[in-house]
Design an enzyme around this catalytic site. Structure first.
Site, PDB file in Angstrom:
ATOM      1  N   ASP A 190     -51.181  74.218  35.541  1.00 57.63           N
ATOM      2  CA  ASP A 190     -49.815  73.737  35.692  1.00 57.63           C
ATOM      3  C   ASP A 190     -49.872  72.596  36.710  1.00 57.63           C
ATOM      4  O   ASP A 190     -50.821  72.494  37.493  1.00 57.63           O
ATOM      5  CB  ASP A 190     -48.858  74.842  36.149  1.00 57.63           C
ATOM      6  CG  ASP A 190     -47.405  74.449  35.882  1.00 57.63           C
ATOM      7  OD1 ASP A 190     -47.153  73.270  35.554  1.00 57.63           O
ATOM      8  OD2 ASP A 190     -46.512  75.303  36.007  1.00 57.63           O
TER       9      ASP A 190
HETATM   10  C1  BGC Z   1     -43.887  73.061  35.137  1.00 58.23           C
HETATM   11  C2  BGC Z   1     -44.456  73.083  33.738  1.00 58.23           C
HETATM   12  C3  BGC Z   1     -44.405  71.697  33.138  1.00 58.23           C
HETATM   13  C4  BGC Z   1     -45.154  70.749  34.056  1.00 58.23           C
HETATM   14  C5  BGC Z   1     -45.208  69.335  33.530  1.00 58.23           C
HETATM   15  C6  BGC Z   1     -44.493  71.984  35.983  1.00 58.23           C
HETATM   16  O1  BGC Z   1     -43.802  71.831  37.171  1.00 58.23           O
HETATM   17  O2  BGC Z   1     -44.058  74.320  35.732  1.00 58.23           O
HETATM   18  O3  BGC Z   1     -43.775  73.984  32.930  1.00 58.23           O
HETATM   19  O4  BGC Z   1     -44.919  71.697  31.847  1.00 58.23           O
HETATM   20  O5  BGC Z   1     -44.528  70.752  35.313  1.00 58.23           O
HETATM   21  O6  BGC Z   1     -43.988  68.711  33.599  1.00 58.23           O
END
Ligand code: BGC
Length: 839
Positions: free
Chosen positions: A770
């Site tokens: 993530d």
């Molecule tokens: C989130 C994810 C997301 C990623 C990219 C993160 O902060 O937890 O779900 O896909 O950012 O935007």
């Protein structure tokens, strides 16, 4: 059927997708109450109350948010559906909301929580509206999303004083009162007993055509067929995780902010950034934790097993017609159980029914919840008197228990009962069958909570009092401090100018193996490939909605461009990988969000219904079509990896991202996710299951809150949906979560990523962190088989290059990760575009 103003500006294909979104929305809304007042009569005069009607929420906040060229609001939708909307009241709300909205817009969008405060109307205005109209429709809205959990407060989990006052007033003057709940997660429902509304419709967060979908139900153009994928508890304290929702720590430290803090997107190392010179008391190092003491008893598994009353049970939802359900032809085979269920529409209007099959499995040696959903299906629309027979075939492994002592999935010896619902509370036994003990799959325990600093108490039916969940005490002892990544400068080498002998297309064409191909790349090139190219000159940061990304660091260094410019510009994307020209490796782009490509960036165009409402359709075919529509969108917008579906378990209603996730139940979550994946991947687009795993709250997400649970709980509840989606959907990628799991960061969890995900389940795509989920742990991520570190920053390249140099990180690990990533890259649409440009 009328659509919102602005629909006409979309292309034919987009219009079809919008219509599909509307169908999902109307099939996923759940009618909670109806004393016969609904549907309203054609031409009904309606008075719309509540600021929620004007600010009708089509999406949640954070990376799951969406932006659309138009969003239908309730007044327009009610008119579209043939009602007459009271105009004086409407202008009163419109004026008030316009003024208040300006204040809200000053907050950055991803931080917005509350919608605007409820308008307090003079009693006389309510009475006058009652004299002019047939019904009052009151809308309540709750916004939530990434980065923050909801609050156990008035105006969030509870109604605010103003909302109570509004209900009191309309109830006093109107004969018919309907309430719409346009909410990101469930709320306290005790007000239903107080005000006795004539109808309550759970509208969820339904996308840009959601208001039209709600109006269709209110006016009887659509017969509601959504069913709750969550239990709604009578009281907050009844929810078994209520004692253990949030974060605890083993110890605290006093810390004064200094200049050495490395600014990450969300914080610093394990912590929020502390202004230089300011002193805070904060939990020590990595040790924040949440104990999953309720074990298996999440949602209805708890309420059915412990006989605790609910406001609305899991699986519940009303229809404008009635159905009769009968089961027949039960047969037990070597592999599992087969049976049929016949549903007859016994009412006066056409409708769809959800068939729910629950098991009360044999309980020796291990106890099991009294009800576990083991299969479900949705009928087609049945005309009055029409019937449909559905065949079910369920194998033993899908409802096996995980026995930690044997490290195996087991069928237990004893009697098993099957129930046909209805819902999780209202269901009837239709078959009973005996099983003997069978070892179905031998594995190894991989994720035990052995490290935890105190014994984990786990709720058991066999000793409910002795095992009752209790919040941990807050101790004053100190814990261990974790190191964090220091800025460790590394002189970037010149990139060789020679063309590579083999190009990526040669691997695709079978001329060379992937292993041989990656062996040509220098260590530096491999490292750059495995780290998101987010901070190159043409930065994704620049392409995103600035406001939305207000937390991003300032302009990055330009060093990444040494390896080639980003070849595609994809508005709203969340990140991309580096291109390496001399080996013919193109960039692939990644974008949120689960309900619309491009997420909340203003360049997005379509906002689909969110995850919870999609799951409440209980319609896997429809979910697959929705996936297909989003896949088509992604393809058109040149998004190679769609960062969805997200489907962590709804462990607790306060979890901020629940609207992005499907259910409290792993079977529903897994089946719907698998369908979405299958649909989307019909296009040259990769899905990315997230967030793996046990990422069930936002509290302390940057403080690395550890989800502590038994391996059985993990496997039967929190991993089960992922297992189903991997085995039945075959996603090309998967995103790890921010949280540690039983003491180890999931992004670096080799047992989880290699042993369970790849070896046990057969996942053969790439794993990605993530965004910033790898803070300080880049080496460990690669070693664990986390192939891609997103969104990437140059300091990480330095760090990894140094670790290869000093022997901490093996080149072979880099090659393995690169091979897995490139396998997806070479089959992507980006590769096709790249090759066609080259030709
Ligand atoms: C989130 C994810 C997301 C990623 C990219 C993160 O902060 O937890 O779900 O896909 O950012 O935007």
């Amino acid at each position: 059927m009328k659509f919102g103003k602005g629909y006409e500006n979309y292309t034919k294909e987009e219009q079809t997708r919008i219509a599909l979104g509307r169908q999902v929305a109307s099939e996923g809304m759940v009618l909670l109450e109806n004393n016969g007042a609904l549907p309203l009569k054609p031409g009904a005069k309606v008075a719309l109350f509540g600021v929620g009607q004007i600010g009708f929420l089509h999406g949640g906040s954070g990376s799951g948010s969406t932006f659309a060229d138009y969003v239908v609001k309730l007044p327009e939708a009610m008119e579209n559906a043939g009602a007459a909307v009271d105009q004086p009241l409407l202008s009163l709300y419109a004026d008030y909301c316009a003024a208040e909205q300006k204040k809200v817009e000053k907050e950055p969008p991803h931080m917005r929580r509350g919608t605007i405060p409820e308008l307090v109307l003079p009693e006389a205005a309510v009475k006058a509206a009652a004299d002019r109209n047939d019904a009052a429709i009151v809308s309540f809205a709750r916004l939530a999303g990434e980065g923050r959990d909801r609050k156990l407060e008035q105006g969030d989990y509870y109604l605010s004083e103003e909302e109570h006052a509004l209900l009191r007033a309309v109830r006093a003057h109107f004969k018919t009162v309907i309430v719409l709940l346009n909410i990101c997660g469930t709320i306290d429902m005790n007000w239903v007993d107080t005000y006795r509304p004539d109808g309550v419709l759970m509208v969820w967060i339904p996308g840009q055509e959601g208001a039209d979908a709600a109006a269709d139900i209110l006016m009887g153009h659509v017969n509601p067929s959504g069913r709750l994928t969550d239990t709604i508890a009578k009281n907050w304290k009844d929810i078994p995780s209520s004692e253990n929702f949030g974060a605890w720590a083993d110890g605290f430290e006093s810390y004064t902010g200094d200049e050495n803090q490395i600014p990450y997107w969300g914080g610093v190392g394990n912590h929020e950034m502390v202004p230089v010179g300011e002193t805070v008391v904060r939990p020590i190092g990595n040790r924040r934790y949440t104990e999953y003491q309720e074990g298996l008893y999440v949602g209805y598994r708890y309420f059915t097993s412990f006989g605790v009353d609910t406001a609305y049970p899991f699986g519940y939802g009303l229809s404008y017609t009635t159905f009769a359900r009968t089961a027949s032809d039960f047969r037990q085979t070597e592999r599992g159980i087969d049976f049929k269920v016949t549903v007859t529409n016994t009412g006066a209007v056409p409708g769809k029914e959800v068939v729910q099959i629950y098991l009360h499995g044999a309980e020796e040696p291990l106890e099991r919840p009294d009800r576990e959903l083991i299969a479900f299906a949705k009928t087609r629309e049945l005309a009055p008197g029409e019937r449909q027979t559905i065949d079910f075939s369920v194998d033993y492994r899908s409802f096996a228990v995980y026995n930690e002592d044997r490290a195996a999935w087991m069928l237990q010896a004893g009697s098993n009962a099957l129930y046909l619902g209805g819902d999780s509370l209202h269901n009837v036994e239709f078959a009973c069958f005996e099983t003997s003990e069978i070892l179905l799959e031998q594995v190894t325990n991989r994720v035990t909570p052995a490290h935890h600093t105190r014994p984990l108490n786990v709720l058991s039916k066999r000793d409910p009092e002795g095992t009752k969940p209790v919040a941990p005490p807050i101790p004053a002892n100190s814990g261990e401090k974790h190191g964090r990544m220091k800025d460790d400068k590394y002189e970037w080498p010149e990139v060789p100018s020679t063309e590579g002998k083999w190009k990526l297309r040669d691997v695709r064409d079978g001329k060379v193996s992937m292993a041989e191909f990656v062996s040509q790349l220098t260590d530096f090139e491999l490292i750059v490939l495995l780290i998101g190219a987010n901070l190159s000159k043409i930065s994704a940061v620049e392409t995103m909605d600035r406001e939305m990304m207000a937390d991003m660091p300032p302009e990055p260094p330009e060093r990444m461009t040494q390896l080639g410019e980003l070849s595609e510009y994809v508005p709203g994307m969340s990140g991309y990988t580096a291109a390496i020209e001399r080996f013919g490796i193109p960039t692939i782009t990644m974008s949120d969000g689960p309900a619309g490509i491009g997420g909340g960036a203003k360049t997005s165009k379509l906002a689909f219904p969110t995850a919870t409402i999609t799951a409440c359709t209980f319609n896997t075919e429809l979910a697959e079509q929705l996936g297909e529509a989003l896949g088509a969108e992604a393809e058109e917008r040149k998004v190679d990896v769609w960062l969805a579906p997200a489907f962590n378990i709804h462990r607790n209603p306060l979890a901020g991202r629940n609207y992005e996730y499907y259910s409290e139940d792993p079977l529903v979550s897994g089946k719907i996710a698998a369908a979405v994946v299958r649909g989307a991947q019909k296009h040259p687009v990769s899905t990315c299951l997230k967030h793996f795993a046990a990422n069930n709250q936002e509290t302390s997400r940057w403080d690395k809150d550890d989800s502590v649970m038994t391996e059985r709980t993990l496997r039967e509840i929190y991993l089960k949906g992922f297992e189903i989606a991997v085995k039945e959907g075959d996603p090309h990628s998967l995103m790890t979560s921010y949280n540690p799991l039983n003491g180890k960061q999931t992004a670096t969890h080799r047992e989880l990523l290699q042993n369970i995900l790849r070896d046990e389940w057969g996942f053969d795509g790439f794993v990605v962190t993530d965004w910033e989920g790898d803070t300080g742990l880049a080496v460990e991520c690669i070693q664990a088989g986390n192939d891609l570190l997103m969104p990437g920053f140059p300091g990480m390249v330095d760090w990894l290059c140094k670790r290869v140099q000093d022997g901490t990180l093996e080149r072979s690990d880099l090659e393995i990760c690169a091979g897995r990533l490139l396998k997806v890259v070479m089959h992507s649409a980006a590769m096709e575009r790249y090759l066609s440009k080259e030709a």
